[in-house]
Design a protein around this motif. Structure first.
Motif, PDB file in Angstrom:
ATOM      1  N   ALA A 115       7.491 -37.908  24.578  1.00 35.65           N
ATOM      2  CA  ALA A 115       6.467 -37.860  25.622  1.00 35.65           C
ATOM      3  C   ALA A 115       5.665 -36.566  25.566  1.00 35.65           C
ATOM      4  CB  ALA A 115       7.119 -38.013  26.990  1.00 35.65           C
ATOM      5  N   ASP A 116       6.349 -35.462  25.266  1.00 36.99           N
ATOM      6  CA  ASP A 116       5.686 -34.154  25.265  1.00 36.99           C
ATOM      7  C   ASP A 116       4.896 -33.888  23.991  1.00 36.99           C
ATOM      8  OD1 ASP A 116       6.784 -33.715  27.744  1.00 36.99           O
ATOM      9  OD2 ASP A 116       8.396 -32.404  27.032  1.00 36.99           O
ATOM     10  N   HIS A 117       5.242 -34.584  22.908  1.00 47.60           N
ATOM     11  CA  HIS A 117       4.598 -34.309  21.613  1.00 47.60           C
ATOM     12  C   HIS A 117       4.191 -35.627  20.940  1.00 47.60           C
ATOM     13  CE1 HIS A 117       6.044 -30.139  21.957  1.00 47.60           C
ATOM     14  NE2 HIS A 117       7.151 -30.684  22.425  1.00 47.60           N
ATOM     15  N   PRO A 118       3.345 -36.402  21.586  1.00 42.22           N
ATOM     16  CA  PRO A 118       3.031 -37.742  21.067  1.00 42.22           C
ATOM     17  C   PRO A 118       2.302 -37.741  19.733  1.00 42.22           C
ATOM     18  CG  PRO A 118       1.554 -37.159  22.874  1.00 42.22           C
ATOM     19  CD  PRO A 118       2.615 -36.101  22.830  1.00 42.22           C
ATOM     20  N   SER A 119       1.708 -36.615  19.347  1.00 33.15           N
ATOM     21  CA  SER A 119       0.982 -36.595  18.073  1.00 33.15           C
ATOM     22  C   SER A 119       1.910 -36.455  16.876  1.00 33.15           C
ATOM     23  CB  SER A 119      -0.037 -35.446  18.061  1.00 33.15           C
ATOM     24  OG  SER A 119       0.626 -34.192  18.148  1.00 33.15           O
ATOM     25  N   ILE A 120       3.157 -35.982  17.099  1.00 32.30           N
ATOM     26  CA  ILE A 120       4.066 -35.788  15.965  1.00 32.30           C
ATOM     27  C   ILE A 120       5.441 -36.416  16.175  1.00 32.30           C
ATOM     28  CG2 ILE A 120       2.951 -33.671  15.165  1.00 32.30           C
ATOM     29  CD1 ILE A 120       5.282 -32.116  16.499  1.00 32.30           C
ATOM     30  N   ALA A 121       5.704 -37.036  17.314  1.00 36.54           N
ATOM     31  CA  ALA A 121       7.024 -37.619  17.580  1.00 36.54           C
ATOM     32  C   ALA A 121       6.865 -38.997  18.205  1.00 36.54           C
ATOM     33  CB  ALA A 121       7.839 -36.715  18.500  1.00 36.54           C
ATOM     34  N   LEU A 122       7.562 -39.969  17.630  1.00 37.14           N
ATOM     35  CA  LEU A 122       7.472 -41.353  18.108  1.00 37.14           C
ATOM     36  C   LEU A 122       8.865 -41.967  18.090  1.00 37.14           C
ATOM     37  CD1 LEU A 122       5.599 -43.663  19.022  1.00 37.14           C
ATOM     38  CD2 LEU A 122       5.338 -44.285  16.609  1.00 37.14           C
ATOM     39  N   LEU A 123       9.242 -42.573  19.212  1.00 35.24           N
ATOM     40  CA  LEU A 123      10.578 -43.125  19.384  1.00 35.24           C
ATOM     41  C   LEU A 123      10.574 -44.616  19.070  1.00 35.24           C
ATOM     42  CD1 LEU A 123      13.406 -42.178  20.277  1.00 35.24           C
ATOM     43  CD2 LEU A 123      12.791 -42.796  22.614  1.00 35.24           C
ATOM     44  N   PHE A 124      11.577 -45.053  18.285  1.00 26.33           N
ATOM     45  CA  PHE A 124      11.702 -46.451  17.888  1.00 26.33           C
ATOM     46  C   PHE A 124      13.068 -46.992  18.320  1.00 26.33           C
ATOM     47  CE2 PHE A 124       8.511 -44.855  15.039  1.00 26.33           C
ATOM     48  CZ  PHE A 124       7.674 -45.927  14.765  1.00 26.33           C
ATOM     49  N   ASP A 125      13.070 -48.184  18.904  1.00 26.80           N
ATOM     50  CA  ASP A 125      14.296 -48.945  19.136  1.00 26.80           C
ATOM     51  C   ASP A 125      14.526 -49.778  17.881  1.00 26.80           C
ATOM     52  OD1 ASP A 125      16.261 -50.733  19.829  1.00 26.80           O
ATOM     53  OD2 ASP A 125      15.310 -51.417  21.688  1.00 26.80           O
ATOM     54  N   ILE A 126      15.531 -49.421  17.079  1.00 30.24           N
ATOM     55  CA  ILE A 126      15.712 -50.092  15.792  1.00 30.24           C
ATOM     56  C   ILE A 126      16.780 -51.180  15.822  1.00 30.24           C
ATOM     57  CG2 ILE A 126      14.921 -48.061  14.523  1.00 30.24           C
ATOM     58  CD1 ILE A 126      17.886 -47.573  13.744  1.00 30.24           C
ATOM     59  N   GLY A 127      17.443 -51.391  16.981  1.00 31.84           N
ATOM     60  CA  GLY A 127      18.453 -52.435  17.044  1.00 31.84           C
ATOM     61  C   GLY A 127      19.371 -52.243  18.224  1.00 31.84           C
ATOM     62  N   ASP A 128      20.351 -53.123  18.337  1.00 30.19           N
ATOM     63  CA  ASP A 128      21.301 -53.095  19.444  1.00 30.19           C
ATOM     64  C   ASP A 128      22.705 -52.791  18.948  1.00 30.19           C
ATOM     65  OD1 ASP A 128      19.267 -53.812  21.165  1.00 30.19           O
ATOM     66  OD2 ASP A 128      19.700 -55.975  20.986  1.00 30.19           O
ATOM     67  N   SER A 129      23.494 -52.186  19.829  1.00 32.53           N
ATOM     68  CA  SER A 129      24.916 -52.011  19.539  1.00 32.53           C
ATOM     69  C   SER A 129      25.640 -53.347  19.712  1.00 32.53           C
ATOM     70  CB  SER A 129      25.513 -50.975  20.478  1.00 32.53           C
ATOM     71  OG  SER A 129      25.556 -51.491  21.813  1.00 32.53           O
ATOM     72  N   TYR A 130      26.892 -53.393  19.262  1.00 33.20           N
ATOM     73  CA  TYR A 130      27.649 -54.641  19.346  1.00 33.20           C
ATOM     74  C   TYR A 130      27.770 -55.124  20.786  1.00 33.20           C
ATOM     75  CZ  TYR A 130      31.473 -57.944  19.458  1.00 33.20           C
ATOM     76  OH  TYR A 130      32.224 -59.060  19.695  1.00 33.20           O
ATOM     77  N   LEU A 131      28.155 -54.220  21.692  1.00 33.40           N
ATOM     78  CA  LEU A 131      28.377 -54.654  23.072  1.00 33.40           C
ATOM     79  C   LEU A 131      27.098 -55.201  23.699  1.00 33.40           C
ATOM     80  CD1 LEU A 131      30.794 -51.919  24.489  1.00 33.40           C
ATOM     81  CD2 LEU A 131      31.345 -54.244  23.744  1.00 33.40           C
ATOM     82  N   LYS A 132      25.960 -54.660  23.336  1.00 30.77           N
ATOM     83  CA  LYS A 132      24.711 -55.170  23.903  1.00 30.77           C
ATOM     84  C   LYS A 132      24.410 -56.575  23.373  1.00 30.77           C
ATOM     85  CE  LYS A 132      19.996 -54.056  25.080  1.00 30.77           C
ATOM     86  NZ  LYS A 132      18.885 -53.089  25.053  1.00 30.77           N
ATOM     87  N   THR A 133      24.763 -56.840  22.120  1.00 33.48           N
ATOM     88  CA  THR A 133      24.479 -58.163  21.552  1.00 33.48           C
ATOM     89  C   THR A 133      25.301 -59.260  22.210  1.00 33.48           C
ATOM     90  OG1 THR A 133      26.132 -57.961  19.770  1.00 33.48           O
ATOM     91  CG2 THR A 133      23.897 -57.154  19.318  1.00 33.48           C
ATOM     92  N   ILE A 134      26.445 -58.904  22.816  1.00 29.94           N
ATOM     93  CA  ILE A 134      27.276 -59.926  23.466  1.00 29.94           C
ATOM     94  C   ILE A 134      27.177 -59.852  24.989  1.00 29.94           C
ATOM     95  CG2 ILE A 134      28.886 -60.011  21.522  1.00 29.94           C
ATOM     96  CD1 ILE A 134      30.881 -58.438  23.277  1.00 29.94           C
ATOM     97  N   GLY A 135      26.270 -59.003  25.485  1.00 31.44           N
ATOM     98  CA  GLY A 135      26.029 -58.957  26.918  1.00 31.44           C
ATOM     99  C   GLY A 135      27.080 -58.244  27.729  1.00 31.44           C
ATOM    100  N   ARG A 136      27.806 -57.320  27.098  1.00 30.47           N
ATOM    101  CA  ARG A 136      28.822 -56.544  27.833  1.00 30.47           C
ATOM    102  C   ARG A 136      28.412 -55.065  27.883  1.00 30.47           C
ATOM    103  NH1 ARG A 136      34.240 -57.957  24.823  1.00 30.47           N
ATOM    104  NH2 ARG A 136      34.852 -56.006  25.826  1.00 30.47           N
ATOM    105  N   GLY A 137      27.208 -54.826  28.400  1.00 29.22           N
ATOM    106  CA  GLY A 137      26.718 -53.452  28.446  1.00 29.22           C
ATOM    107  C   GLY A 137      26.082 -53.087  27.118  1.00 29.22           C
TER     108      GLY A 137
END
Length: 634
Positions: A115-137
């Motif tokens: 957020a503070d450095h949008p010209s040089i830093a960009l955040l990517f969600d590249i996937g889910d952890s195991y527990l998220k894929t099965i709906g347990r957090g």
């Protein structure tokens, strides 16, 4: 070793549910064992935490029954932590984890940087952890890209991947990535070398790609702390897969070792990984069965990574392929891996070696990244030469362990660009205003990571200017057979003042190397002065990173230590004895530019007065280190 050793190994392999409550971290003496004996131990269902062959030791977490069987076979054990669950409770009661980043804190810092450095830093969600894929957090898996023009992919900029915390309990490793993140961001457009790397590379940082495991270790799970069949979550290694699909997490049966789940040589034997879900090296039901390893696979296949670093702990090693076989790498790849590793361990004194020389592993990241994807992949094993910390360093050792890996992170970003390697000879200040001054330089091929290309000798140049000049003047560099240097002469300037200069060279693809690196943002200089002018180096002394000799020396009760900082920086000042053991941490933290004075009272970390002897003070900052010798006389 006696034949009965192998019978004992089979018993050990089948212990399983007979584990008792009190397990210990022990040091196994392997100094008299053959390679085959060690391989038999490694292949068993032991929780091996470290192997240091040069020291003849193997660390492992063993149940009371496992310890008894080993001792009955005449194998020497030294207990390091007598009760690992009690040790875990002690750390939690002391609020040990406040010195590290939780999953939430990791994500918040990454979001804030983006957020503070949008010209040089960009955040990517590249996937889910195991527990998220099965709906347990569970959690998203996050990667932060740092580069100029961060929203676009520049095919002419080398991609480098930095990741950590594949194994949940290795909690020092996210700190290395987070520090590197802040170092790049904080020094962009301030430090020329960092600015050059951010402007000419695409750097991808993943502080944890086992967030479920990290949270389990970090927060603990009260339902398991007093369970007679489990240890405290502090020692958890794997992800949180529900192997028996009973809808509950079972610390004995569940979880996959993510570093055995990648798709190169996966499951080729049961020595480099295990088919047993109860094993610490369980490889999963199939290659890339885990969403965490799938996230890394998919990111890699979307990018053009040249180099990767996957941080682990805790053995002071710098590992590279192969892990699945003792067969050597083909040339020239073997030499390239060694050259890159040797450059990295210059900063931290880790031992570079092939992964299999530690023990055989199949389905690991390095072998897949290199063998399948053609990436120069390394695994640093972060350990502490000063004090055994296992996975949990003393809090005053966190910063030194982080700092010693900043240099390798920066070097690998540099090496990925395959720039011509240039070194030049510094010019001393002069009082002769009319004399021309010769610049000598060596220009070499880079460590070739992709296709070999030639150097463009028509574009070897020396560039120089006076402080009053707006632009650099250019001279061609010519090779001198007699000295094996490239040479050019800066003409006499005819007046006093500072002259700035640097050397540059190109290869036939247009890749540019300079000395100093990152020129013209970083340049060398010399001062042309009147004969009566004070030495400019003395005038600049306060601009340098320095640790003065302590005073008094020798000393009796206490001594004063003075150091100078040219700019704001993280600093650690430590005292060591002549055997290299840490005696005291005088101070560590963020210091402003300027002169600083600290006192050592001749006491160790426990507050006990140390006896007479020779001691060393070491001042450590990012990429910098100074030491002095002191004499204590009681």
């Amino acid at each position: 070793m006696k034949k009965c050793f192998y019978v004992f190994i089979l018993l050990l392999y089948n212990l399983g549910v007979t584990e008792e409550l009190r397990t210990a971290l022990v040091r196994i003496d392997i100094s008299g064992m053959s390679d085959q004996d060690i391989r038999q131990l490694v292949a068993m269902n032991l929780d091996i935490t470290s192997i240091q062959r040069a020291e003849g030791r193997m660390d492992a977490i063993l149940s009371a029954e496992q310890q008894r069987l080993l001792r009955e076979q005449g194998i020497a054990l030294e207990t390091a932590i007598a009760d690992v669950s009690a040790y875990a409770r002690q750390l939690r009661n002391e609020n040990y984890f406040k010195h590290f980043h939780s999953n939430e804190q990791i994500l918040q810092e990454m979001k804030q940087v983006a957020a503070d450095h949008p010209s040089i830093a960009l955040l990517f969600d590249i996937g889910d952890s195991y527990l998220k894929t099965i709906g347990r957090g569970g959690h998203d898996i996050w990667a932060l890209k740092i580069s100029d023009n961060v929203w676009m992919h520049d095919p002419f900029e080398a991609d480098v991947l930095y990741m950590a915390n594949m194994h949940a309990r290795e909690i020092i490793t996210p700190e290395i990535i987070l520090f590197f993140m802040h170092y790049l961001i904080d020094n962009y457009k301030k430090d020329p070398y960092v600015t050059h790397l951010v402007n000419n590379r695409e750097l991808w940082l993943i502080p944890t790609f086992n967030p479920d495991g990290h949270e389990y270790v970090f927060t603990g799970d009260a339902s398991h702390r007093d369970d007679t069949w489990s240890n405290d979550p502090l020692w958890w290694r794997k992800n949180q897969r529900d192997n028996n699909e009973n809808g509950e997490f079972d610390s004995y049966y569940d979880g996959v070792d993510l570093n055995r789940n990648f798709g190169f040589a996966w499951g080729m034997d049961n020595e480099g990984s295990s088919p047993d879900p109860t094993s610490q090296t369980y490889r999963g039901p199939e290659a890339f069965s885990e969403p965490e390893s799938q996230a890394i696979r998919d990111l890699v296949r979307q990018r053009d990574f040249v180099i990767s670093l996957s941080y682990h702990s805790y053995s002071n090693l710098w590992l590279y392929p192969w892990g699945f076989t003792f067969d050597p790498l083909p040339e020239p790849d073997a030499s390239i891996f060694r050259a890159l590793a040797d450059s990295c361990v210059f900063y931290n004194n880790y031992k570079p070696q092939a992964g299999a020389d530690l023990y055989l592993v199949n389905g690991d990241t390095d072998d897949w990244l290199y063998g399948q994807e053609g990436i120069w992949a390394f695994t640093p094993e972060v350990g502490d030469r000063v004090r055994d910390h296992y996975f949990f360093p003393d809090t005053n050792r966190i910063l030194p362990l982080v700092l010693e890996n900043l240099g390798p992170n920066l070097f690998m970003a540099y090496a990925a660009g395959e720039e011509p390697i240039i070194e030049h000879v510094t010019i001393e200040d002069t009082i002769d205003q009319m004399a021309s001054l010769e610049v000598l330089a060596t220009i070499q091929y880079p460590i070739v990571l992709n296709d070999s290309v030639g150097l463009d000798t028509s574009r070897f140049r020396l560039l120089y200017r006076q402080a009053s000049d707006a632009d650099f003047s250019s001279l061609s560099l010519n090779f001198d057979d007699s000295t094996q240097f490239f040479r050019a002469n800066i003409p006499g300037v005819g007046m006093s003042g500072t002259v700035y200069f640097y050397v540059e060279a190109f290869d036939s693809l247009g890749r540019r190397g300079t000395s100093p690196r990152a020129a013209p943002m970083a340049v060398d200089s010399f001062f042309v002065k009147w004969p009566t002018m004070a030495d400019s180096k003395n005038l600049a002394a306060v601009q340098t990173f320095a640790l003065d000799q302590n005073y008094p020396n020798p000393f009796n009760a206490s001594t004063t230590l003075t150091f100078m900082m040219p700019k704001e920086s993280y600093v650690s000042l430590d005292i060591y004895d002549v055997r290299g053991r840490l005696i005291s941490n005088i101070s560590q933290g963020f210091f402003p530019a300027g002169k600083h004075t600290l006192i050592w009272d001749g006491r160790d970390v426990a507050g006990t007065a140390v006896p007479s002897g020779i001691f060393y003070a070491r001042l450590q900052a990012p990429l910098l280190q100074k030491s002095i010798k002191m004499v204590l006389l009681r």
